[in-house]
Structures are given as structure tokens and as C-alpha cells.
Design an enzyme around this catalytic site. Structure first.
Site, PDB file in Angstrom:
ATOM      1  N   HIS A 364    -104.767  23.330  40.219  1.00 27.59           N
ATOM      2  CA  HIS A 364    -105.896  24.433  40.251  1.00 27.59           C
ATOM      3  C   HIS A 364    -107.207  23.876  40.897  1.00 27.59           C
ATOM      4  O   HIS A 364    -107.882  24.691  41.561  1.00 27.59           O
ATOM      5  CB  HIS A 364    -106.354  25.021  38.706  1.00 27.59           C
ATOM      6  CG  HIS A 364    -104.875  25.530  38.034  1.00 27.59           C
ATOM      7  ND1 HIS A 364    -105.120  25.608  36.816  1.00 27.59           N
ATOM      8  CD2 HIS A 364    -103.923  25.949  38.553  1.00 27.59           C
ATOM      9  CE1 HIS A 364    -103.978  25.903  36.408  1.00 27.59           C
ATOM     10  NE2 HIS A 364    -103.039  26.466  37.448  1.00 27.59           N
ATOM     11  N   ARG A 471    -106.446  34.781  48.337  1.00 23.04           N
ATOM     12  CA  ARG A 471    -105.526  34.386  46.935  1.00 23.04           C
ATOM     13  C   ARG A 471    -106.148  35.132  45.940  1.00 23.04           C
ATOM     14  O   ARG A 471    -107.321  34.885  45.407  1.00 23.04           O
ATOM     15  CB  ARG A 471    -105.849  32.836  46.904  1.00 23.04           C
ATOM     16  CG  ARG A 471    -105.279  32.015  48.052  1.00 23.04           C
ATOM     17  CD  ARG A 471    -105.332  30.608  47.739  1.00 23.04           C
ATOM     18  NE  ARG A 471    -105.027  29.809  48.812  1.00 23.04           N
ATOM     19  CZ  ARG A 471    -106.011  29.272  49.734  1.00 23.04           C
ATOM     20  NH1 ARG A 471    -107.177  29.566  49.356  1.00 23.04           N
ATOM     21  NH2 ARG A 471    -105.572  28.477  50.633  1.00 23.04           N
ATOM     22  N   GLU A 606     -91.558  32.096  52.871  1.00 28.06           N
ATOM     23  CA  GLU A 606     -91.661  30.936  51.981  1.00 28.06           C
ATOM     24  C   GLU A 606     -90.367  30.104  51.863  1.00 28.06           C
ATOM     25  O   GLU A 606     -90.441  29.082  51.475  1.00 28.06           O
ATOM     26  CB  GLU A 606     -92.790  30.851  50.902  1.00 28.06           C
ATOM     27  CG  GLU A 606     -94.113  31.296  51.272  1.00 28.06           C
ATOM     28  CD  GLU A 606     -94.718  31.713  49.824  1.00 28.06           C
ATOM     29  OE1 GLU A 606     -95.556  30.773  49.407  1.00 28.06           O
ATOM     30  OE2 GLU A 606     -94.828  32.985  49.297  1.00 28.06           O
ATOM     31  N   CYS A 677     -99.323  30.741  57.979  1.00 30.12           N
ATOM     32  CA  CYS A 677    -100.456  30.417  56.863  1.00 30.12           C
ATOM     33  C   CYS A 677     -99.989  29.129  56.390  1.00 30.12           C
ATOM     34  O   CYS A 677     -98.901  28.926  55.625  1.00 30.12           O
ATOM     35  CB  CYS A 677    -100.595  31.424  56.018  1.00 30.12           C
ATOM     36  SG  CYS A 677    -101.594  31.230  54.630  1.00 30.12           S
TER      37      CYS A 677
END
Length: 746
Positions: A364, A471, A606, A677
Site C-alpha cells: 500500500h 486506481r 493481466e 499500462c
């Protein structure tokens, strides 16, 4: 050897304190201490070995060995019995040292005359400072009481070393926290900065390691532990309605706070002559030493809980809270073992850089640091024990290097590097409003990644053409409870307003793996990166997905809206998610809310599986974005958090580029808009190669837009594609050498 009683241990410590209270210089004081220990423990030899560098121990004082060997005898860590103690942080106790495994004969010391050997580590909070040794001619194993007594003395020596009691000539007796130190870590956010240290948790300094009155010290310990227990109980009361994970942590705190074994060991340490603070820190040091050797994640967490509890207890005993009176410097570089996203956001953009002893590339803290464009280096061992508030520090996020208290040569070279970067930024500013047009006339669109409102000013300043990835999970991660829909609506409105009509791609909640919400029930998965995360959570918990979709639609309020679902592995998942969008649109229409003038729904590619999805998926999805960070780790089966494997595989590997080319071809055939990305999009060399493979939209951090655009404007993609193709046909593993040669010749 005679049994060492508690009173003898206390007497020894009292004599040590008297010796250290004198005006003797550091070497004389250390000499006196070895004499006292040898005399008190009825041994012919007592020696102190201290580290002169990370790998080398030096004999700094001795009673009984040849005095000429002091500061002359040195050994590598792991070498001889002394080196073994230093390497493993464990006691070596043998009645027959010359025949013990690992014994190394040092002829200059004359130690071959001594049979018995007892060596204990001199360590403080898990940091190894040296080794304390006693030896005797009599061939016998030292008693457990003797071992315990020597450990107590070693702990006091560690504290006094930290306080600068043994400063003298030579590297091993040089003052702590004053010498230049170079530390290496892992790059989590690039950038080079200079500043001054700000400790997130200031170190507690124990200035009175030896007790005046053991009875009073026991009372102080009991009073402090009781205050600690009451505090933990109050935290538990407040958190009873909170999430299960927080409760588990606090229950672990309560268990340790009420541990009879923990309490008994500290009481015994005080009985041996230590102060209450020193007794707590001795236990803490041993816990940290164990923590460094434990592989089991659960046990490491429990030892970490004990470490945190010990810090709380030390602050109660010393009165040294987190507020030390020190002022935040103008150019703070934050130093911490670890830090949560909420705490980091409280500092905000005030920070020049961040250096963590633990942390991870995908943590984080790393996500927030990237969002705030603050250079971050993680896995920097010993930084919290070595750095002091106000220390001069230089952080090289490009190389993963930290220079603490750098000398003039390093300062000069580092400032030259920063100046060169500043010049480059000026050059990039001059092309900010120009298109990324290659020499062969190919137009490449450069967009930026974002996650906070603080990112949005970079949309104009960087020259990015839009937001390729917003995000949305950061607003969930920094809170202790689920945000309200109205709060999300207001935030998304501000994002769209700040974008000024430029396209913003909102990625729906990407949680799980390394992004676990504070109020989310932990799943305890063996491999969370491949587990219940992102779209899988959204489809299993559709209420959260619907709430977020409603917030996005209401925030658009008739404007265009672009939504992207993360971690889609198969066509069915995208169809189910798209169905949720349709249901939400219909519900919002019935409620009378304005619908987006244009709605695009896409997916992140992904997982390799999605590249081989049915053609119908490519026909139905409105756009795709390759999530390079995850795709690369899954393609090479190399965890990007694992330093041992993540650097083994190159983005410019021919297999990976061939796979990217296949995805580009499928999207071209179905006319599906495609972007890339990830970190590689923001690395100029990787970016131009991705463009050469056919990608026309690259999404990156704002600071990378200028460097990438600058290189794109200098290359001919046709020439570069031919070089890559030729290298692939030659059967090489990576095209990087050929590409670098081409770029050097530009």
C-alpha cells in the site's frame, strides 16, 4: 567455574557502572570492563570483539590474551568460534574450544592455552554489534547461570556502545551514528532526492541500563505492564465492532501483555541487575534476533506483535512518546520499518523521499508513494537503527541506494546527478505540448496513471493526454471502514472536473493479493497473487461493485464515462461484469439519474489466458489495457515481490515481445483499442520497443511522460522493429543489446 548467583550478577553490573562513570577514554573504559568481567566470573580471559565493518570483527579489548593482538586480530563473520557467534547470534559454550567445530587458532593472541570458551552476542534490537567472550584453562562447560549473567552484561555493553561509551581510535571504536553509511534496498518508486531524516517512530533511548534499586525497578515494570494491559483492553473495547483482523492483532497483544513467561524473564533480568527499561529491551532484542531467523509468516507476525508491544512498554517506562519535540525538517525523508497508506497520506507531499526497512514493491505504501511521485526504497536493512532524526540523507530511487550522512565526494556526485535530472526536466518541459510523433511519423498517445486527487494537476504539467488508469482502490485502502457512495460520487466528480474533458479510465476496485482492505476479512491464501482478488471479489460480492458503478454513473452526470475491469481471466467474467453495468444503468435510468453520454466498458489483460479468449470476446470488449506488471510475472512465473527471481527476466525477452505482438495482432484484427499500462510503459527503452511492437497508447506515471516522449521523437519505429525482428530470428534470448546499440548510434 563457580555458580554465578543473582547477587553476584548485580554486583558485577554495579562495578561496571562505576567503571563507566569515570572519566576514562573509550579504550581505557573497555579495558577496565574486561578486567572486571574476568575477575567477577573467575575466568582467566575476557575479550570484547566489535564490528569494524559489516563483515569484519576486531579484537578491541582483552584481559588474559596477548595485549599486542588488540586492534590487530580480525576475523570475518562466521570465521572461528567468535565469528560463529556473530553470524548466528547464538551462544557458543564449549569445554574444549581447540577441538570444537569451527575453531580457528590465532597465534598472536596466545589463546591455545585456554580450553573452555563461552561467547555471547553483543546485540541491540536485533542489530549485531560484536561478541563478548570469556575463557578459562579449566576444561568445563559454563553453567546456565554463567551464560545468563554474561548475556546480561553483553546487553549493557550494547547499550553503552549505542550511547558512545567506547569511542576511540580505529574503525571498530568509531562513534555510532556519525560515519557515512551506504545502504542498498529495492527500488519501489524511482527518483533521486536529498534531504534530512525524519523517523516515523523515534528510537527509545535507554540511558540507565543498570538498576539502582531492583525492588523499585520491579515496581516500575509492574506498573508499566499494568498500564499497557489497560491500554490494550481499552483498544479491544473500542474495536469490538470492528473487523476480525484488527481484533486478532489486539488479542495477540493481550496474550503477550499477559504472558507469564515474558513477565518472568524480565523480572529475572531485573533480578540480575538490569533496569526495567533494559530488561524490556533485552527481551525485545532477543525477539528481533529470532524474527530474523523464522521463516514461518505467522510466527514472524507474532514476533512482530511482541516487538510492537515492547516499544509501547518502553515508551511508558521512559516517557519518550512519539512527540520528541523535534521539528519536521523542511526537506524530510521518512524512515520507518513499515508504514500504512493512511499514515503516509497524512504526511502527503511534504516528504522528499521514503526509506523502509521492510515493505514491498506492491505494498500500500508503494502505491501511495507512486501516486504522490515520492522516491521510495524498501528492504533497506538496519536503516531504522542506524539513522537519527536530522541526519543528512540522499536517496537514489533509480539504483535502490541510500547514502546516510554522505561524505563530500558522494554529495558532490549526487548533486550533479540531481542537476542533470533537473536539466532533463527542463528539456522535457519544452516538448510538453508537442505530440509524441516518431521520426517515421507514427503517433503514440501517452497517458498517465493516477489514484489520488493530488495526481490530477500532473495531467497538465506532464503533457499527458488523459488518464489511462485511475486506481479506485486507494480511497478504500486508506480508510478503516467502507466509504459511502455519496463520498465516492463527490470524489469521482472532482476527478472528471479536474480532467477538463480529457478521457479518464476508471479501473474498478482492485483489491486482494497485496491490497487487503483494513475492514476486509483476510482470506489467508497460500498464493494471494493468484487468488481471490479484483474482478473475482467483485463478482462474488456484487453489492460493492454495484455501489461503485452507481457512484461512477452519478459522477459522470451526463458526461462520457470509461470503466475498466481488472484481472479478467476469461470471457465469462467480463460478460458477467458487463451485465452488472447494464443492470446498474437500467436502475439509474428508473431513478431518474442522468446517464453517461457515452459509456465505454473495457478490461485489463493481466493473465495470459485472456490473450487466448474466443474471438467473440475481442469483438465485444470496447477496449483492452495490458496490465504489464501482473502479466509479466505470470508469463515468466516470477513473483515481482521476490528479488531472487524478478530481475532474471527481461521485458525485452523475445518470448515476451512475441506474446505482446500476438495480442496487438488480435486487437488489430478485431479493431479493439489497446493500450499498455505498467512500469515498463514509463521506461523509455522499454516504451519505444513496445511502440515498435505496435502499441499506440502507453500509460505511465506522470514523471515518465517527458523522458518517454523525448526518446520516441528520436526513433524510427520501422528501423527499431527491423532490429527487434532480426534479433528474434537470430535466436537470441533478449533484444536489449541490439536495441541499445541502435539507440547509442542515434
Amino acid at each position: 567455574m563457580a555458580k554465578t548467583s543473582e547477587s553476584e550478577s548485580r554486583n558485577l553490573l554495579m562495578r561496571l557502572r562505576e567503571a563507566m562513570a569515570g572519566d576514562d577514554a573509550g579504550q581505557a573504559r573497555l579495558d577496565k570492563i574486561t578486567q572486571l568481567i574476568a575477575d567477577s566470573m573467575r575466568c582467566e580471559v575476557c575479550s570484547v570483539y566489535l564490528f569494524r565493518d559489516d563483515e569484519t570483527l576486531e579484537l578491541c579489548a582483552t584481559q588474559g590474551l596477548n595485549l599486542e593482538s588488540v586492534h590487530q586480530t580480525r576475523m570475518r563473520i562466521g570465521e572461528g568460534l567468535v565469528g560463529r557467534v556473530a553470524r548466528y547470534g547464538k551462544v557458543v559454550n564449549t569445554p574444549d574450544a581447540p577441538n570444537a567445530k569451527g575453531f580457528r587458532y590465532m597465534p598472536e593472541t596466545g589463546e591455545e592455552r585456554y580450553a573452555s570458551f563461552l561467547g555471547v552476542p553483543i546485540q541491540r534490537l536485533g542489530e549485531m554489534l560484536g561478541v563478548l567472550v570469556v575463557q578459562s584453562k579449566e576444561g568445563r562447560e559454563f553453567s546456565s547461570d554463567a551464560v545468563y549473567a554474561l548475556e546480561v552484561v553483553a546487553m549493557v555493553i550494547a547499550e553503552m556502545t549505542e550511547l558512545g561509551a567506547f569511542v576511540g581510535e580505529g574503525a571498530a571504536l568509531s562513534p555510532l551514528h556519525q560515519q557515512p553509511v551506504l545502504m542498498r534496498g529495492t527500488i519501489a518508486q524511482e527518483g533521486a532526492v536529498e534531504g534530512h531524516v525524519w523517523l516515523h517512530e523515534p528510537r527509545v533511548v535507554v540511558t540507565n541500563p543498570i538498576a539502582d534499586d531492583p525492588h523499585r525497578e520491579l515496581e516500575r515494570l509492574h506498573e508499566a505492564v499494568e498500564e499497557l494491559r489497560v491500554g490494550v483492553d481499552k483498544m479491544l473495547e473500542v474495536t469490538q465492532t470492528g473487523d476480525k483482523e484488527q481484533l486478532q492483532v489486539l488479542e495477540a497483544y493481550r496474550m503477550f501483555a499477559n504472558s507469564k513467561g515474558w513477565m518472568r524473564r524480565m523480572e529475572e533480568d531485573i533480578g540480575r541487575g538490569l533496569s526495567a527499561e533494559a530488561a524490556v529491551e533485552k527481551e525485545q532484542s532477543q525477539a528481533r534476533a529470532r524474527m530474523g531467523q523464522v521463516q514461518d509468516a505467522y510466527l514472524r507476525e507474532r514476533l512482530s506483535d511482541l516487538d510492537d508491544l515492547s516499544n509501547r512498554l518502553l515508551r511508558i517506562l521512559t516517557g519518550q512518546g512519539s512527540e520528541t519535540g523535534a521539528e519536521l525538517p523542511e526537506d524530510p525523508v521518512l524512515i520507518a520499518r513499515n508504514i500504512g497508506p493512511g499514515e503516509l497520506l497524512e504526511y502527503g507531499r511534504n516528504l522528499r523521499g521514503i526509506v523502509l526497512e521492510e515493505g514491498s514493491v506492491g505494498s500500500h505504501a508503494a502505491i501511495i508513494a507512486r501516486a504522490l511521485a515520492i522516491p521510495l526504497v524498501v528492504h533497506t536493512k538496519r536503516i531504522t537503527t542506524e539513522a537519527l532524526n536530522g541526519d543528512h540523507i540522499m536517496v537514489d530511487g533509480e539504483q535502490g541506494v541510500v547514502h546516510l550522512r554522505p561524505d563530500d565526494t558522494v554529495v558532490s556526485a549526487f548533486r550533479d546527478k540531481i542537476a542533470m535530472q533537473a536539466k532533463a526536466q527542463e528539456r522535457y518541459a519544452s516538448i510538453r505540448d508537442k505530440q509524441a510523433l516518431t521520426r517515421d511519423g507514427t503517433r503514440v498517445h501517452l497517458v498517465m496513471n493516477a489514484g489520488l486527487m493530488a495526481d490530477l494537476p500532473s495531467l497538465e504539467n506532464s503533457g499527458a493526454e488523459g488518464v489511462g488508469l485511475f486506481r479506485t482502490e486507494l480511497q478504500f485502502l486508506v480508510r478503516n471502514q467502507m466509504p459511502k457512495r455519496s463520498e465516492l460520487v463527490a470524489l469521482y466528480q472532482r476527478v472528471l472536473d479536474a480532467a477538463g474533458g480529457k478521457r479518464v479510465v476508471f479501473r474498478t476496485l482492485d483489491i486482494g493479493s497485496d491490497k487487503v482492505l483494513p475492514y476486509m476479512k483476510p482470506t489467508d491464501e497460500p498464493n494471494p497473487a493468484l487468488g481471490w482478488r479484483a474482478i473475482r471479489v467483485g463478482l462474488d460480492k456484487p453489492g460493492v461493485m454495484r455501489m461503485q458503478l452507481q457512484a461512477l454513473i452519478r459522477a459522470a452526470n451526463g458526461r462520457p464515462l470509461t470503466v475498466m475491469f481488472p484481472f479478467v481471466a476469461q470471457f465469462e467474467e467480463f460478460r458477467d461484469a458487463k451485465a452488472e453495468v447494464e443492470k446498474t444503468l437500467e436502475r439509474e435510468r428508473r431513478l431518474g439519474h442522468a446517464l453517461p453520454s457515452k459509456l465505454e466498458v473495457g478490461a485489463m489483460l493481466e493473465t495470459p489466458s485472456l490473450a487466448f479468449a474466443p474471438q467473440k470476446f475481442f469483438d465485444e470488449v470496447e477496449f483492452l489495457s495490458i496490465g504489464g506488471n501482473d502479466l509479466k510475472q505470470f508469463f515468466f512465473a516470477a513473483d515481482r515481490e521476490n528479488e531472487r527471481v524478478r530481475k532474471r527476466y527481461d521485458t525485452l525477452n523475445v518470448s515476451y515481445l512475441s506474446f505482446i505482438a500476438q495480442i496487438v495482432e488480435r486487437c488489430d484484427n478485431s479493431r479493439t483499442p489497446l493500450s499498455f499500462c505498467g512500469e515498463d510503459a514509463g521506461r523509455p527503452i522499454e516504451a519505444v520497443c513496445l511502440a515498435a511492437m505496435g502499441l499506440r497508447v502507453l500509460s505511465m506515471r506522470p514523471a515518465s511522460v517527458g523522458p518517454v516522449k523525448s526518446l520516441l521523437m528520436r526513433v524510427d519505429l520501422n528501423e527499431l522493429r527491423k532490429i527487434i525482428t532480426d534479433a528474434r530470428h537470430r535466436g537470441v534470448q533478449t533484444v536489449r543489446p541490439a536495441v541499445m546499440q541502435y539507440l547509442r548510434e542515434l
